[in-house]
Design an enzyme around this catalytic site. Structure first.
Site, mmCIF file in Angstrom:
data_model
loop_
_atom_site.group_PDB
_atom_site.id
_atom_site.type_symbol
_atom_site.label_atom_id
_atom_site.label_comp_id
_atom_site.label_asym_id
_atom_site.label_seq_id
_atom_site.Cartn_x
_atom_site.Cartn_y
_atom_site.Cartn_z
ATOM 1 N N ARG A 87 0.866 -1.178 0.000
ATOM 2 C CA ARG A 87 0.000 0.000 0.000
ATOM 3 C C ARG A 87 0.902 1.228 0.000
ATOM 4 O O ARG A 87 2.112 1.095 0.154
ATOM 5 C CB ARG A 87 -1.020 0.000 1.158
ATOM 6 C CG ARG A 87 -0.680 -0.617 2.450
ATOM 7 C CD ARG A 87 0.340 0.086 3.304
ATOM 8 N NE ARG A 87 0.126 1.497 3.394
ATOM 9 C CZ ARG A 87 1.086 2.364 3.539
ATOM 10 N NH1 ARG A 87 2.361 1.969 3.655
ATOM 11 N NH2 ARG A 87 0.848 3.668 3.601
ATOM 12 N N GLY A 88 0.278 2.388 -0.157
ATOM 13 C CA GLY A 88 1.068 3.615 -0.302
ATOM 14 C C GLY A 88 1.207 3.893 -1.796
ATOM 15 O O GLY A 88 1.563 2.979 -2.564
ATOM 16 N N ALA A 89 0.920 5.132 -2.204
ATOM 17 C CA ALA A 89 0.769 5.443 -3.629
ATOM 18 C C ALA A 89 1.958 5.001 -4.511
ATOM 19 O O ALA A 89 1.769 4.262 -5.478
ATOM 20 C CB ALA A 89 0.466 6.931 -3.785
ATOM 21 N N ARG A 134 -7.424 -0.385 -6.643
ATOM 22 C CA ARG A 134 -7.693 0.718 -5.712
ATOM 23 C C ARG A 134 -7.870 2.009 -6.524
ATOM 24 O O ARG A 134 -7.086 2.254 -7.438
ATOM 25 C CB ARG A 134 -6.553 0.852 -4.679
ATOM 26 C CG ARG A 134 -6.423 -0.390 -3.787
ATOM 27 C CD ARG A 134 -5.534 -0.127 -2.593
ATOM 28 N NE ARG A 134 -6.145 0.796 -1.652
ATOM 29 C CZ ARG A 134 -5.485 1.369 -0.660
ATOM 30 N NH1 ARG A 134 -4.193 1.132 -0.497
ATOM 31 N NH2 ARG A 134 -6.104 2.193 0.173
ATOM 32 N N GLN A 151 -2.006 2.533 9.932
ATOM 33 C CA GLN A 151 -0.702 2.583 9.234
ATOM 34 C C GLN A 151 0.338 3.347 10.052
ATOM 35 O O GLN A 151 1.532 3.063 9.969
ATOM 36 C CB GLN A 151 -0.849 3.275 7.866
ATOM 37 C CG GLN A 151 -1.589 2.476 6.828
ATOM 38 C CD GLN A 151 -3.073 2.843 6.784
ATOM 39 O OE1 GLN A 151 -3.657 3.210 7.805
ATOM 40 N NE2 GLN A 151 -3.685 2.720 5.632
ATOM 41 N N ASP A 164 -1.920 10.886 -2.123
ATOM 42 C CA ASP A 164 -2.350 9.839 -3.053
ATOM 43 C C ASP A 164 -2.724 10.403 -4.410
ATOM 44 O O ASP A 164 -2.583 9.739 -5.432
ATOM 45 C CB ASP A 164 -3.507 9.043 -2.461
ATOM 46 C CG ASP A 164 -2.993 8.212 -1.310
ATOM 47 O OD1 ASP A 164 -2.921 8.739 -0.187
ATOM 48 O OD2 ASP A 164 -2.592 7.063 -1.559
ATOM 49 N N ASN A 198 -5.249 12.525 0.604
ATOM 50 C CA ASN A 198 -4.337 11.683 1.387
ATOM 51 C C ASN A 198 -5.196 10.931 2.397
ATOM 52 O O ASN A 198 -6.433 11.085 2.454
ATOM 53 C CB ASN A 198 -3.270 12.550 2.075
ATOM 54 C CG ASN A 198 -2.174 11.691 2.702
ATOM 55 O OD1 ASN A 198 -1.629 10.794 2.063
ATOM 56 N ND2 ASN A 198 -1.856 11.919 3.973
ATOM 57 N N LYS A 199 -4.564 10.124 3.196
ATOM 58 C CA LYS A 199 -5.278 9.275 4.158
ATOM 59 C C LYS A 199 -6.301 10.061 4.965
ATOM 60 O O LYS A 199 -6.039 11.176 5.404
ATOM 61 C CB LYS A 199 -4.236 8.619 5.091
ATOM 62 C CG LYS A 199 -4.768 7.656 6.117
ATOM 63 C CD LYS A 199 -5.669 6.583 5.559
ATOM 64 C CE LYS A 199 -5.022 5.763 4.465
ATOM 65 N NZ LYS A 199 -5.988 4.963 3.665
HETATM 66 O O1 MRU Z 1 -4.484 3.269 2.183
HETATM 67 P P1 MRU Z 1 -3.009 3.457 2.073
HETATM 68 O O2 MRU Z 1 -2.249 2.898 3.217
HETATM 69 O O3 MRU Z 1 -2.488 2.988 0.725
HETATM 70 O O4 MRU Z 1 -2.833 5.030 2.099
HETATM 71 C C1 MRU Z 1 -1.559 5.579 1.958
HETATM 72 C C2 MRU Z 1 -1.505 7.034 2.168
HETATM 73 O O5 MRU Z 1 -2.499 7.693 2.350
HETATM 74 C C3 MRU Z 1 -0.159 7.681 2.073
HETATM 75 O O6 MRU Z 1 -0.093 8.803 2.883
HETATM 76 C C4 MRU Z 1 0.093 8.099 0.625
HETATM 77 O O7 MRU Z 1 -0.069 7.022 -0.248
HETATM 78 C C5 MRU Z 1 1.415 8.682 0.428
HETATM 79 S S1 MRU Z 1 2.626 7.446 0.450
HETATM 80 C C6 MRU Z 1 4.130 8.005 0.060
#
Ligand code: MRU
Length: 344
Positions: free
Chosen positions: A47-49, A87, A195, A236, A246-247
């Protein structure tokens, strides 16, 4: 060949650290098929963009290998579609798949299957290698925003685990340490998926950062009663006007930060900026399983028939963001201008 804590690629398979099990268990899931990679993205093994983007690129290569005997445009469109429908919010996924698919379109009519696959492998490795390099460049630009003794709050995980390596927001903290700065980081636990508690706290402690874990609803009080210089988060998807997805929880954090004169910094590569989208209202927001809210690690914490809303991301208005740190430098408001300049 790529070998980082987040992912290992040997040309035939992609190993991903299972982020669902961290920090208690360090275990890798080995994917030898595009189906497996799609499942890993959907199920949050990765996970994470930027990490999702790079994984999808390798998944695309695995899809080409699977279709070696019949490497057609239809087959690769299907592979792309399967990986793209995992996603919806992080644009890096679509960016990486577009890049892979354009490469395929450029090649498939006049190269043989083996040549096409070899070139696709090189392209996916480039995406991964560039990500690591970009994060270090962002880190160097971003650390200049911090004093020698800075206190930050970070939300979700934008560390090495959210990228191929090094991280975006955590990369900035990492670079600040490398420049001899002292950083104290408050880490939001980041409900409902945790996270922050599970991944960011683990990563920051490994880096030697003075780390304090807080529940998300404590951040306002921390800003009111303690010294906090900045919020630093990843993203994201950023719209052309700087609105930042973002999250979930980032928006409230930014609003509270404004009230307390705390700076809000977003660290994100240009691949996270979606210039095709004018503003944040057009960013698709993923809604996730209700179980994430009603349960903690499989244990029910809410009454049986309660209604649940579980958006995984929110959008922070551009005017609440003091700076967007990219690999091309630090962008400032109004972002419509600074973003369009950097894309010229
Ligand atoms: O749902 P996730 O864990 O994939 O969400 C990730 C985030 O919101 C991060 O802050 C974002 O992807 C930036 S990662 C460098």
């Amino acid at each position: 060949m790529i070998s980082t804590i987040t992912m290992k690629w040997d040309g035939k398979s992609l190993e991903l650290i299972d982020q669902r099990k961290l920090p208690l268990v360090e275990e890798y899931v080995k994917c030898g098929t595009s189906d497996c990679v799609a499942h890993a993205i959907k199920d949050m093994i990765v996970r994470g963009a930027p990490a999702i983007g790079a994984s999808a690129a390798f998944g695309y290569v695995l899809g080409a290998i699977e279709n070696r005997s019949n490497l057609t445009l239809i087959a690769m469109k299907e592979v792309k579609h399967k990986l793209a429908t995992t996603r919806p919010t992080a644009v890096n996924l679509f960016w990486a798949l577009e890049r892979m698919h354009s490469k395929f379109l450029e090649l498939y009519s006049d190269k043989n299957e083996n040549e096409v696959i070899e070139i696709l492998k090189i392209e996916a490795e480039k995406i991964a290698e560039e990500d690591m390099e970009i994060n270090k460049r962002m880190g160097n630009f971003g650390q200049e925003l911090f004093s020698n003794d800075a206190t930050v709050i970070t939300h979700c995980n934008a560390g090495a685990l959210a990228t191929v390596d090094y991280g975006t927001a955590v990369g900035v903290i990492h670079a600040a340490l490398d420049h001899g700065k002292k950083i104290h980081a408050y880490v939001d636990e980041t409900r409902p998926y945790l996270q922050g508690a599970r991944l960011t706290a683990w990563e920051l402690l490994k880096l030697g950062v003075d780390t304090t874990l807080i529940c998300d609803n404590m951040a306002g009080w921390v800003m009111k009663t303690r010294k906090v210089d900045a919020i630093i988060v990843g993203a994201d998807r950023i719209a052309a006007n700087g609105d930042t997805a973002n999250k979930i929880g980032t928006y409230s954090l930014a609003l509270i930060a404004k009230k307390h004169g705390v700076k809000v910094y977003v660290a994100a590569p240009l691949s996270t900026i979606d210039v095709s989208i004018q503003d944040g209202s057009k960013i698709p927001i993923e809604e996730r399983s209700h179980d994430e809210v009603t349960q903690i690690r499989g244990v029910k914490i809410a009454p049986e028939n309660v209604k649940v809303y579980n958006p995984a991301f929110d959008v922070t208005d551009a005017e609440l963001v003091d700076a967007i740190i990219t690999e091309r430098g630090v962008l400032r408001y109004p972002y419509t201008e600074s973003i369009s300049k950097v894309f010229k």
